[in-house]
Design an enzyme around this catalytic site. Structure first.
Site, PDB file in Angstrom:
ATOM      1  N   ARG A  98       7.551  15.212  76.977  1.00 27.65           N
ATOM      2  CA  ARG A  98       8.539  14.200  77.357  1.00 27.65           C
ATOM      3  C   ARG A  98       9.931  14.838  77.428  1.00 27.65           C
ATOM      4  O   ARG A  98      10.241  15.762  76.656  1.00 27.65           O
ATOM      5  CB  ARG A  98       8.531  13.118  76.280  1.00 27.65           C
ATOM      6  CG  ARG A  98       9.452  11.919  76.507  1.00 27.65           C
ATOM      7  CD  ARG A  98       8.984  11.048  77.609  1.00 27.65           C
ATOM      8  NE  ARG A  98       9.603   9.725  77.594  1.00 27.65           N
ATOM      9  CZ  ARG A  98       9.646   8.924  78.649  1.00 27.65           C
ATOM     10  NH1 ARG A  98       9.121   9.303  79.795  1.00 27.65           N
ATOM     11  NH2 ARG A  98      10.187   7.733  78.573  1.00 27.65           N
ATOM     12  N   THR A 374       5.969   6.919  88.915  1.00 31.60           N
ATOM     13  CA  THR A 374       5.197   7.791  88.009  1.00 31.60           C
ATOM     14  C   THR A 374       3.833   8.114  88.643  1.00 31.60           C
ATOM     15  O   THR A 374       3.502   7.593  89.702  1.00 31.60           O
ATOM     16  CB  THR A 374       5.058   7.121  86.617  1.00 31.60           C
ATOM     17  OG1 THR A 374       6.358   6.772  86.137  1.00 31.60           O
ATOM     18  CG2 THR A 374       4.376   7.958  85.579  1.00 31.60           C
ATOM     19  N   THR A 392       6.054  11.951  85.037  1.00 32.94           N
ATOM     20  CA  THR A 392       7.040  11.087  85.689  1.00 32.94           C
ATOM     21  C   THR A 392       8.403  11.741  85.825  1.00 32.94           C
ATOM     22  O   THR A 392       8.727  12.665  85.075  1.00 32.94           O
ATOM     23  CB  THR A 392       7.188   9.780  84.859  1.00 32.94           C
ATOM     24  OG1 THR A 392       8.016   8.873  85.566  1.00 32.94           O
ATOM     25  CG2 THR A 392       7.801  10.041  83.497  1.00 32.94           C
ATOM     26  N   ASN A 394      10.554   9.083  86.231  1.00 33.88           N
ATOM     27  CA  ASN A 394      10.952   7.687  86.023  1.00 33.88           C
ATOM     28  C   ASN A 394      10.909   6.909  87.332  1.00 33.88           C
ATOM     29  O   ASN A 394       9.846   6.803  87.904  1.00 33.88           O
ATOM     30  CB  ASN A 394      12.301   7.565  85.318  1.00 33.88           C
ATOM     31  CG  ASN A 394      12.486   6.176  84.697  1.00 33.88           C
ATOM     32  OD1 ASN A 394      11.520   5.475  84.464  1.00 33.88           O
ATOM     33  ND2 ASN A 394      13.718   5.781  84.447  1.00 33.88           N
ATOM     34  N   ASP A 416      15.255   5.082  79.940  1.00 34.02           N
ATOM     35  CA  ASP A 416      14.227   4.588  79.028  1.00 34.02           C
ATOM     36  C   ASP A 416      14.735   4.463  77.587  1.00 34.02           C
ATOM     37  O   ASP A 416      14.030   3.915  76.727  1.00 34.02           O
ATOM     38  CB  ASP A 416      12.977   5.491  79.066  1.00 34.02           C
ATOM     39  CG  ASP A 416      12.067   5.143  80.239  1.00 34.02           C
ATOM     40  OD1 ASP A 416      12.301   4.101  80.886  1.00 34.02           O
ATOM     41  OD2 ASP A 416      11.134   5.913  80.521  1.00 34.02           O
ATOM     42  N   SER A 445       8.410   5.894  75.844  1.00 32.97           N
ATOM     43  CA  SER A 445       7.710   5.821  77.127  1.00 32.97           C
ATOM     44  C   SER A 445       6.605   4.767  77.053  1.00 32.97           C
ATOM     45  O   SER A 445       6.132   4.426  75.961  1.00 32.97           O
ATOM     46  CB  SER A 445       7.087   7.182  77.439  1.00 32.97           C
ATOM     47  OG  SER A 445       6.272   7.100  78.583  1.00 32.97           O
ATOM     48  N   SER A 446       6.202   4.278  78.221  1.00 34.58           N
ATOM     49  CA  SER A 446       5.021   3.400  78.294  1.00 34.58           C
ATOM     50  C   SER A 446       3.792   4.161  78.788  1.00 34.58           C
ATOM     51  O   SER A 446       2.701   3.585  78.879  1.00 34.58           O
ATOM     52  CB  SER A 446       5.290   2.229  79.244  1.00 34.58           C
ATOM     53  OG  SER A 446       6.354   1.450  78.777  1.00 34.58           O
ATOM     54  N   GLY A 465       3.450   2.885  86.489  1.00 36.86           N
ATOM     55  CA  GLY A 465       3.822   1.470  86.550  1.00 36.86           C
ATOM     56  C   GLY A 465       4.800   0.997  85.496  1.00 36.86           C
ATOM     57  O   GLY A 465       4.837  -0.201  85.199  1.00 36.86           O
ATOM     58  N   GLY A 466       5.588   1.917  84.909  1.00 35.87           N
ATOM     59  CA  GLY A 466       6.635   1.512  83.969  1.00 35.87           C
ATOM     60  C   GLY A 466       6.075   0.647  82.852  1.00 35.87           C
ATOM     61  O   GLY A 466       5.015   0.941  82.282  1.00 35.87           O
TER      62      GLY A 466
HETATM   63  N1  GLY Z   1       9.596   6.325  82.718  1.00 37.84           N
HETATM   64  C1  GLY Z   1       8.619   5.376  82.428  1.00 37.84           C
HETATM   65  C2  GLY Z   1       7.951   5.596  81.135  1.00 37.84           C
HETATM   66  O1  GLY Z   1       7.900   6.717  80.662  1.00 37.84           O
HETATM   67  O2  GLY Z   1       7.479   4.665  80.547  1.00 37.84           O
END
Ligand code: GLY
Length: 565
Positions: A98, A374, A392, A394, A416, A445-446, A465-466
């Site tokens: 990340r 992403t 990603t 983002n 984020d 992050s998701s 998909g965020g």
């Molecule tokens: N940038 C979207 C995530 O990492 O959740």
């Protein structure tokens, strides 16, 4: 070596690993299987396997090709998570690549003098970018887990950057969105347009600077990106465009190997993403709440109401407690405990929606992204090694800033973090102090790369998909445990609730009229949105060795043939 699940303290348990292969005999996958968002990336993965590489080599090839041919989703200017399983010793690990906040980041850097959030500063241009982690992830996975040399697995990406890839419809759609925002840097416009005009389908896009950057990584490994002349150029050019990056930020960047979350659900062992991903914790919390009910006996309307209430409460926990575990204590065990599920269930009324403001604070949260950004890919090789990776920059095309010399786009992952406590980000997600900015901290992050395994079968899945990544993986996961196949998992209609805004977002045809009427009568607000997600699933039946790779029909890139095994 492996503890039985029944010896573990919690209903849903961290760090308890069941070795299903001991039940399954010696059957191996008949074929390898790769599902990714772009046929050229999938092809590169198969080519590397044919050259003697394992799933981890293939992952580096797929990832790096996606960086070239899908530059709106991910790239060397971004980061990602690699969930790995090595079959020979059942070793599983979560490689956290990340992005990190720059050393000069400040909690208030996106606020004006009145402590109001300055619109779009965390989204556009170099100030929006965290220190990229993807290159560190690629070199680490290749060197520690692969069997082929790094230059060999990066060769397909280098060739595509040098020789070009043909423009396709989805690329054009992303380009139109980006150009409408009008913050794209000169190099971006030069590389991806014909003097400002959108190129036609089939036009070759060449990226010679990106090819050179990949070559530096291929020859010098991690240091090529993080501690070299190229690093100096990256930092100098980004500083000239306003970034606060330093070469020390790059020298200090390291991936972190983390224990995945191990969770039992029904007859399935789930391997889920740990913090700084919020995915595994939130999925486990929702499943735990469901497990307090005989949800399998419910009709669709009753089930959708229940799981919506579970999503609401799990996303509320997410907003309060999730952060970078290297900076804040994230009470994962508590959040995924039976006690937390009982506590949440006690406030659920099976006949009425609970207004989100009744269980927490009320904040304005208006998602601006639908859920297509992403990228994700899933891999199984013939030895049974597995990779589930989500990566990603983002939002589509990230910050819109392409480095002139290095040729990659900077992420806008700083969005984020919370710009200030409980100020919604681009996905309408709110976060508390746990996810406030600090130098060198990772943003929540998701992204939710996942394995689902039983003694009979295995599914490897994930999606872009965020904020909606988590509920997409959740719904597919549940459908797999109820007999869905890979195609049903990628094509199933989707719905989502994230605590704030207090709305069920759903695709067209996700619900019949009777379900909609029932949900409305219980007090839910519903909002139909367009299709979202781009799920990539690989499945394996242990009984006969059969494998299946399925890509989301919502985002299929056709016009390219894959030379499968
Ligand atoms: N940038 C979207 C995530 O990492 O959740």
């Amino acid at each position: 070596m492996f503890k039985s699940i029944t010896n573990c303290k919690y209903f849903i348990i961290i760090s308890c690993i069941i070795s299903w292969s001991s039940f399954a005999g010696n059957v191996s996958p008949n074929d390898p299987a790769i599902a990714s968002a772009h046929p050229l990336a999938t092809q590169a993965g198969y080519d590397i396997l044919k050259q003697g590489g394992n799933a981890f080599d293939a992952a580096v090839a797929v990832s790096s090709v996606l960086s070239v041919v899908e530059p709106y989703s991910s790239g060397l200017g971004g980061g990602g998570f690699f969930l790995l399983h090595r079959e020979s010793d059942q070793f599983q690990i979560f490689v956290d690549a990340r992005e990190k906040a720059p050393g000069k980041a400040d909690a208030d850097m996106y606020l004006d003098e009145f402590k109001n959030v300055i619109p779009r500063v965390s989204l556009d241009g170099t100030l929006a970018a965290g220190i990229p982690g993807l290159a560190a992830g690629l070199t680490h996975v290749s060197e520690k887990y692969g069997v082929l040399p790094l230059d060999q697995v990066l060769a397909p990406a280098i060739a595509l950057a040098e020789n070009g890839f043909p423009v396709y419809e989805r690329f054009i759609t992303a380009l139109k969105v980006a150009i409408a925002i009008d913050v794209m840097s000169p190099k971006f416009i030069e590389n991806f347009t014909l003097e400002g005009e959108i190129p036609e389908v089939g036009t070759l896009i060449k990226q010679p600077e990106l090819a050179n950057t990949l070559r530096v990584i291929a020859s010098q490994g991690h240091d090529g990106f993080y501690n070299s002349e190229l690093t100096e150029t990256i930092v100098t050019e980004s500083n000239e465009s306003g970034s606060i990056w330093t070469t020390n930020d790059f020298k200090n960047y390291e991936i972190v190997e983390r224990e995945p979350l191990q969770v039992k659900f029904s007859d399935y062992q789930l391997t889920l993403a740990p913090p700084p991903s919020s995915g595994g914790t939130t999925i486990a919390t929702i499943l735990n709440i469901l497990s307090e009910y005989n949800y399998r006996d419910m009709n669709t309307a009753e089930f959708v109401h229940l799981i919506t209430e579970a999503m609401r409460r799990a996303y509320k926990d997410r907003s309060e407690f999730l952060g970078d575990p290297d900076f804040v204590v994230v009470p994962v065990l508590k959040l995924i405990s039976k006690n937390n599920a009982i506590k949440h269930s006690s406030s659920i009324n099976l006949d009425r929606a609970t207004p989100s403001k009744q269980i927490g604070k009320s904040f304005e949260a208006n998602p601006k992204e639908k859920g297509t950004e992403t990228t994700h890919f899933s891999i199984l090789d013939q030895d049974g090694n597995r990779v589930s990776t989500t990566q990603t920059i983002n939002t589509w095309f990230g910050s819109g800033y392409m480095l002139p010399s290095a040729g990659f786009i900077l992420n806008n992952e700083m969005d984020d973090f919370s710009a200030k406590a409980f100020a919604p980000n681009r996905y309408g997600l709110v976060h508390g102090e746990a996810n406030s900015k600090a130098p060198n901290k990772r943003m929540v992050s998701s992204m939710s790369p996942t394995f689902i395994e039983s003694k009979d079968d295995l599914a490897i899945l994930g999606t872009p998909g965020g904020a909606k990544i988590i509920t997409m993986v959740l719904l597919s996961l549940i459908s797999w445990t109820e007999g869905a196949d890979a195609d049903a998992m990628t094509s199933g209609r989707r719905f989502h609730h994230q605590y704030l805004p207090d709305e069920i977002h759903h695709e067209k045809d996700a619900f019949g009229e009777d379900v909609i009427d029932s949900l409305v009568s219980k007090g839910h607000s519903l909002k139909e949105i367009g299709d979202y997600g781009n799920m990539q699933v690989v499945t394996y039946k242990k009984s006969d060795g059969s494998v299946k790779a399925s890509s989301d029909p919502r985002a299929l890139i056709e016009n390219s043939e894959i030379d499968f095994y």
